[in-house]
Structures are given as C-alpha cells and as structure tokens.
Design a protein around this motif. Structure first.
Motif, short mmCIF file in Angstrom:
data_model
loop_
_atom_site.label_atom_id
_atom_site.label_comp_id
_atom_site.label_asym_id
_atom_site.label_seq_id
_atom_site.Cartn_x
_atom_site.Cartn_y
_atom_site.Cartn_z
N GLY A 1 125.08 86.90 100.59
CA GLY A 1 123.74 86.60 100.11
C GLY A 1 123.01 85.70 101.09
O GLY A 1 123.62 84.94 101.84
N ALA A 2 121.69 85.76 101.04
CA ALA A 2 120.88 85.03 102.02
C ALA A 2 120.22 83.78 101.44
O ALA A 2 119.47 83.10 102.13
CB ALA A 2 119.80 85.95 102.59
N ASN A 3 120.46 83.47 100.18
CA ASN A 3 119.83 82.29 99.61
C ASN A 3 120.75 81.63 98.59
O ASN A 3 121.75 82.19 98.17
CB ASN A 3 118.49 82.65 98.95
N GLY A 4 120.42 80.41 98.20
CA GLY A 4 121.20 79.69 97.21
C GLY A 4 122.57 79.29 97.72
O GLY A 4 122.84 79.25 98.92
N ASP A 5 123.47 79.03 96.79
CA ASP A 5 124.84 78.65 97.12
C ASP A 5 125.76 79.22 96.04
O ASP A 5 125.97 78.60 94.99
CB ASP A 5 124.97 77.13 97.20
N ALA A 6 126.28 80.43 96.29
CA ALA A 6 127.20 81.09 95.37
C ALA A 6 128.63 80.80 95.81
O ALA A 6 128.98 80.94 96.98
CB ALA A 6 126.95 82.60 95.37
N ASP A 7 129.47 80.37 94.87
CA ASP A 7 130.88 80.10 95.14
C ASP A 7 131.74 81.18 94.49
O ASP A 7 131.43 81.65 93.39
CB ASP A 7 131.27 78.72 94.62
N GLY B 1 134.93 85.53 89.60
CA GLY B 1 133.93 84.62 89.05
C GLY B 1 133.02 84.12 90.17
O GLY B 1 133.51 83.61 91.18
N VAL B 2 131.73 84.28 89.99
CA VAL B 2 130.76 83.78 90.97
C VAL B 2 129.98 82.65 90.30
O VAL B 2 129.29 82.86 89.31
CB VAL B 2 129.80 84.89 91.44
N TYR B 3 130.15 81.45 90.85
CA TYR B 3 129.50 80.27 90.28
C TYR B 3 128.28 79.90 91.13
O TYR B 3 128.37 79.79 92.36
CB TYR B 3 130.46 79.09 90.24
N ALA B 4 127.14 79.75 90.46
CA ALA B 4 125.90 79.39 91.17
C ALA B 4 125.80 77.87 91.31
O ALA B 4 125.23 77.19 90.47
CB ALA B 4 124.69 79.94 90.43
N TYR B 5 126.37 77.35 92.39
CA TYR B 5 126.20 75.92 92.68
C TYR B 5 124.72 75.62 92.90
O TYR B 5 124.24 74.56 92.52
CB TYR B 5 127.02 75.54 93.91
N ALA B 6 124.01 76.56 93.51
CA ALA B 6 122.55 76.55 93.55
C ALA B 6 122.11 77.99 93.30
O ALA B 6 122.77 78.95 93.71
CB ALA B 6 122.04 76.06 94.90
N ALA B 7 121.01 78.15 92.59
CA ALA B 7 120.55 79.48 92.17
C ALA B 7 120.50 80.46 93.34
O ALA B 7 120.09 80.11 94.44
CB ALA B 7 119.18 79.37 91.53
N PHE B 8 120.93 81.69 93.08
CA PHE B 8 120.91 82.72 94.12
C PHE B 8 120.33 84.01 93.55
O PHE B 8 120.27 84.20 92.34
CB PHE B 8 122.32 82.97 94.67
N SER B 9 119.90 84.88 94.45
CA SER B 9 119.44 86.22 94.08
C SER B 9 119.79 87.17 95.22
O SER B 9 120.18 86.75 96.31
CB SER B 9 117.93 86.22 93.82
N ALA B 10 119.67 88.48 94.96
CA ALA B 10 119.93 89.52 95.96
C ALA B 10 121.33 89.38 96.58
O ALA B 10 121.52 89.63 97.76
CB ALA B 10 118.85 89.51 97.05
N LEU B 11 122.28 88.98 95.75
CA LEU B 11 123.66 88.79 96.22
C LEU B 11 124.44 90.09 96.06
O LEU B 11 124.26 90.82 95.08
CB LEU B 11 124.33 87.69 95.40
N THR B 12 125.34 90.38 97.02
CA THR B 12 126.24 91.53 96.92
C THR B 12 127.66 91.03 96.71
O THR B 12 128.15 90.16 97.44
CB THR B 12 126.18 92.39 98.19
N VAL B 13 128.32 91.58 95.66
CA VAL B 13 129.69 91.22 95.32
C VAL B 13 130.59 92.42 95.63
O VAL B 13 130.27 93.55 95.26
CB VAL B 13 129.81 90.86 93.82
#
Length: 622
Positions: free
Chosen positions: A559-565, A605-617
């Motif tokens: 993903g290009a934004n936020g902080d997904a863990d 499990g994908v935790y949004a430490y900071a909000a994200f969008s347009a993420l590929t799992v």
C-alpha cells in the motif's frame, strides 16, 4: 479552568500596493497611534508586505514596517520580531512578537490574495488586525483585544468554579472501551510525553505540557493518568478529523517543518490564571495558554482537557456560542444534558451523562450561527477521516454467537453518516445487544435500528439522556438482517440537539442466539486482494487454507499510504501478542513468512496503526 471571551473573526483578503504605501502608512499608523477608533486604514500591497517580512526573516535587524515607510515615530508601536517564517507555494505563515514586548504575539497567514492576522500587546491590552478589502488592499485596524484574546477576568473564573465544580461528575469509561483507536480506553501506563491520536497524519496539534512535567513525571502532584485524560479529551473532540493530537514534540516539529499551516500548539503553564487562545492561530506557532488552577476543586485531567478542547477551538477560528441566561457563554440545556463546547461547559459539571459538542447555533436562543465543523474542514483545510464502513460489513460473531466489542466497533465521522452491519438468523433467534459510545469525553449519541431483508424496520433504540442504544431479548425469525448505527438526536434542534455533531466511536457487546457466523474472507494463493481500507486502530481479517507438505506460506501487504501492520496465526485470528509471523514497519508495505507450515487455515490480520486505503493483501503458498 476558564473560558475565553467573545471573539469575532473575518477572512478578509488583501493585496498591498507599494506605490501607495508611504502615504497610506502615515495616515494608518497616525490614527492607530492616537488610539482613535478608526475606520480601516490601508497600508499597501500584500506582495510588498510579504517581501518585507521575508527580508526581515533573512535579516532580523531589519524593521519590516520601517522598510516600507521609513518613519520610526509612526511605526514603532507596530514593529515586530519574527520568530517563525514559512512561505511555500505562495502561502505564508509568520509568527513573532511586538519588538521590545515579551508579553505579546504577532501572527499572519494566507496568500497575497487572502492574508489575515493580528498583533496583540497583552500588557497594553491592545490588538491590531491585519485584513483586506474586496480590492485586495492591506489594512491595519486597532480592535478590542476581546475580539482576539479574552480579557483575563478572574472574577468570572472564580464565580464559575465555586458555584459549579464542587459536585462535578467525571465521565465514566464504557466497559467496551479498549483501544479500538489509540485514544480510546483508560490509562494503561503509556508514556504521556509521546501520546498520539492519529500517528502518521501530516496534520498535528501539539499539547505542549513540558512546563508542567519533570521529564515524564507531572509536577504539583498531578498524576500521569490526569495528563493522559487531558490529552484524551482533546483527541475525543477532534477524532472525526485526520489530525494527530500529540504530546510528542518530535512529532510536532517534524510536521511543522513539512508544512506549518497544518499544525497548531497550545502551552500548559505552571501557574494559575485564566486560560486563553488567539483566534484563528492554527497554522502558525502563536500558541494558546492553559493554566493549571489546582485550587479550582476540579479534576486536572477532566478540567484541563475540556478547557483545552475549547481553546483549540478558538485557535481553529471558532467564537463563543452565546445565548440563554449564560449570555456570552450558552449554558446548555439541562433537560438533555447537552451544550456546545464553545459555550459554558462548566455548567454541566454535575450532569452524569453530559454531551458537549460542536454547534452551528440551532438552539432557540443562539446568536452565533457559525458552522463549527465547516470552519475546521473548509477554512482550516483539515480533512475528515476516511469512512470506516462505507458500504456495510458483516457483524463479527464467534461460534457461540458472542458479539465482542474488540471486533465490532466503528466511527460516525460526519453529520448524517450511518454504519451498517449484516447478520443472518437460522431458525428462531434472539438478540441481546448494547451499543455504547466509547470515547471518554465523546460527542456521540447512539441511534440504532434493525431492518429485515425487505427493508422493514423491526426495532430501534436511542436511550434518552443515556447516549447508548440497547436491544434486550429481541426475538427474530429466520432471515437476513441489517443493523444500522447513526448519530442520534434528542428533543428538537431548537430545544435539545440534532445529529449535527453526534459523532465519534462506538462498540457493541452482546449475543445472538440462532446466528450464522459470517464466512471468512478467503484468499487464493498468489492472488492479491486489492482496494482494502481501514480506519486507524481497526483490524481487517482474511484467511487461506494451507495443505500439508508445503515449504512455506508468504503473507504480504502493498500500500502507498497509512501504516498497515501484518500478523498471521494458525486456526484463530492473530493479535499483536499472538501470531506465527508478523511485519510491523512504518509503512504499508509488509511481508512475513511461515516456513514448513502445519496444514490448516491461516488467518491474516491487518492492523491499521494509521488509516490506510487502496491496500493489496496477498498470501502465496510455496
């Protein structure tokens, strides 16, 4: 704690004309220096003023107005020293003080077509407004200091605290509040010097409490929990916006260096007094001031937090909400235990279920009709957070039909927002469910409705002067259902409150007998699932079945934004403490591998430490 006096504000636009400058400045400053209540006095073009301020920033000994007018006698009282200067892409932010006056402040922000600010001299109780007319001409006008900063009327503070604070009832944490977002839930030994409500956001408001701390220990017998709750209350009141309320100076300084116009600051001070803040100072380093007032009888965390939320409101550009018998500060409506945060929030100190929210003057006696939410979003360009439930999601149920608040929660982000949760009942079902607002000093009044597959309303709940919604022993026949949660209202907008600022986080707890747990979101090996998003502090879950005899399974996020863990676990959903593998870097590009995996279903499990969008799992079995 305190309330500020009446402010008014304008968003004038002005441009300076250098050819007219000398003559205009003479008449302007002469009128101001004589303390004559003068009409708007033109001083020249904004471009010229921006150039002289840039020159003064580069050469601190330069006097900005003297370089325009070259007349010391007539410009001395308006002379300024610049402490912070930012000019990028045609946008200016300048902060400083009156030259030779430590107890003063000067701030100016905007562009050559939209520039506005103030020079405030506290000791002299004088203020000067820089504004513009429709032709874009810069003006300086002496204004009442109460327009920009409150009179420090200690009599008002003492009368309020004596009459209303002795029996103050503090908010009570919902038992469902458990870090669904960083600012939600009771204090849990966090470092109070590094608190962040929305880590990673470029918009930052800094609660500078260094003057009331000794390292990480509060002074004057104040507890760390008090300091946490003061921060938490401000985070609550601004949680609908993508702005990081922080106590970490490094976070603030980094954001300020990137774009000062997206930052603000308020300073805690280690003395008593009436707190105050300069109007529309967000985007500059001109700071508000929070006094401690330990003798007020009011809890430091709760009292300082409410005052800070109000003062930050002034820095965002909001004036007082007037009306009723409260005059300058509307005292709220006791029957509904509601009032505006820019009114007299002290008057509800003994309301057990009080709600203090942003306002646009809908109540009967209102005289200020400013749209508070619009001021922050449009005038100050602070974006709302991403909708965490734009098109509905399945209610998360375990095999026994339990509804857990750590997996069933959300946020009402905007006026009129609704969140839908779907579920299925097989045979005869029974629902027991409570929905709580979970922010400590939140604004949300929960309204909940249940519809069947045909869209018929089956049941609704919005408990009066309680803020929760509840369904007890609700019998449901077999079928598909939709639970819709919204910001509630009580009474009428004229005598009560609307859903205008009924915003914030909620969580659910209960049981659904006769339910069918929703199917897992399954991944196919090597095939990315695109366009995933989540709000800060929330989880998204996925699963993949791994056959026996495989060498590895690789999990990845891109993903290009936020902080997904990223976390993965066998057979059950992972947590931050229990996982087979994890990857929790500072971006939303993560990968982790389980070698020689046991056969079975792996949960991602994908935790949004900071909000994200347009993420590929993606999960790849090797």
């Amino acid at each position: 704690m305190k309330k500020t006096s009446s402010h008014s504000h304008s968003h004038s636009h002005f441009v300076l004309r250098s050819g007219l400058l000398a003559a205009l400045l003479v008449s302007a400053v002469s009128a101001i220096a004589a303390d004559t209540p003068a009409a708007r006095q033109e001083i020249g073009s904004a471009d010229a003023l921006i150039r002289t301020l840039a020159n003064q920033h580069a050469n601190p000994n330069t006097r900005a107005l003297l370089s325009l007018n070259n007349n010391a006698a007539q410009t001395k009282h308006l002379d300024t020293d610049i402490t912070d200067y930012h000019f990028k892409d045609g946008i200016l932010s300048v902060s400083g003080k009156a030259r030779g006056s430590a107890n003063s402040s000067f701030y100016l922000k905007g562009s050559a077509k939209n520039l506005h600010g103030y020079l405030i001299k506290h000791d002299e109780k004088k203020a000067y407004e820089y504004s513009t007319d429709a032709k874009g001409i810069v003006s300086v006008t002496e204004v009442a200091i109460s327009k920009v900063i409150p009179d420090l009327d200690e009599r008002w503070l003492k009368a309020t605290t004596v009459n209303n604070l002795a029996g103050a009832i503090h908010p009570v944490y919902s038992p469902m509040a458990s870090r669904q977002a960083p600012h939600i839930g009771p204090y849990n030994n966090e470092d109070v010097t590094k608190l962040e409500s929305k880590p990673g956001s470029p918009w930052v408001f800094y609660l500078n409490h260094s003057a009331v701390m000794s390292g990480s220990t509060p002074l004057n017998g104040v507890t760390k929990e008090n300091m946490y709750r003061a921060w938490q209350i401000v985070a609550d009141q601004y949680s609908m916006y993508n702005i990081n309320i922080t106590t970490n100076p490094t976070v603030y300084n980094t954001a300020k260096s990137a774009n000062i116009l997206r930052t603000g600051v308020i300073n805690f001070v280690n003395q008593d007094g009436r707190s105050n803040a300069p109007l529309s100072a967000f985007g500059t380093t001109s700071a508000g001031t929070l006094y401690r007032n330990p003798a007020s009888g009011f809890d430091y965390g709760y009292g300082i937090g409410m005052t800070a939320a109000h003062e930050v409101g002034h820095q965002m550009g909001m004036n007082h909400d007037h009306g009723g018998t409260g005059g300058e500060y509307f005292e709220g409506i006791a029957a509904y235990q509601w009032g505006p945060i820019m009114g007299n929030y002290w008057m509800g100190a003994n309301w057990a279920a009080s709600r203090w929210t942003w306002s646009k003057g809908e109540y009967n006696t209102a005289t200020n009709f400013e749209d508070d939410l619009r001021i922050m979003n449009v005038n100050e360009s602070i974006p709302y957070v991403t909708d965490d439930n734009p098109s509905g999601k399945a209610l998360a149920l375990d095999a026994a039909g339990n509804i857990n608040p750590q997996t069933n929660f959300g946020q009402i982000e905007k006026t009129g927002d609704t969140d839908a949760f779907t579920f299925t009942v097989t045979g005869n079902g029974k629902l027991d469910l409570k929905i709580d607002p979970i922010e400590y000093f939140g604004m949300l009044d929960v309204d909940a409705k249940i519809y069947n597959a045909a869209g018929t309303l089956i049941s609704s709940s919005n408990k009066a002067v309680n803020r929760s919604a509840e369904f007890i022993g609700l019998n449901l026949s077999a079928g598909d259902y939709r639970l819709v949660i919204a910001g509630g209202a009580e009474g009428t907008p004229q005598n009560g409150f609307s859903n205008y600022s009924s915003l914030g986080y909620y969580a659910m707890k209960g049981t659904l007998v006769g339910s069918t747990p929703p199917a897992d979101v399954m991944l196919s090996s090597g095939v990315g699932l695109a366009n995933q998003s989540a709000a800060t502090g929330t989880w998204k879950y996925y699963a993949i079945d791994v056959p026996a005899g495989k060498t590895s399974v690789v999990f990845s996020l891109n993903g290009a934004n936020g902080d997904a863990d990223l976390y993965s676990q066998l057979s059950v959903k992972p947590t931050t403490a229990a996982y087979k593998c994890k990857s929790d870097g500072a971006t939303s590009v993560e990968t982790c591998t389980v070698n020689a995996p046991s056969a079975g279903r792996y949960y991602v499990g994908v935790y949004a430490y900071a909000a994200f969008s347009a993420l590929t799992v993606k999960a790849t079995i090797n």
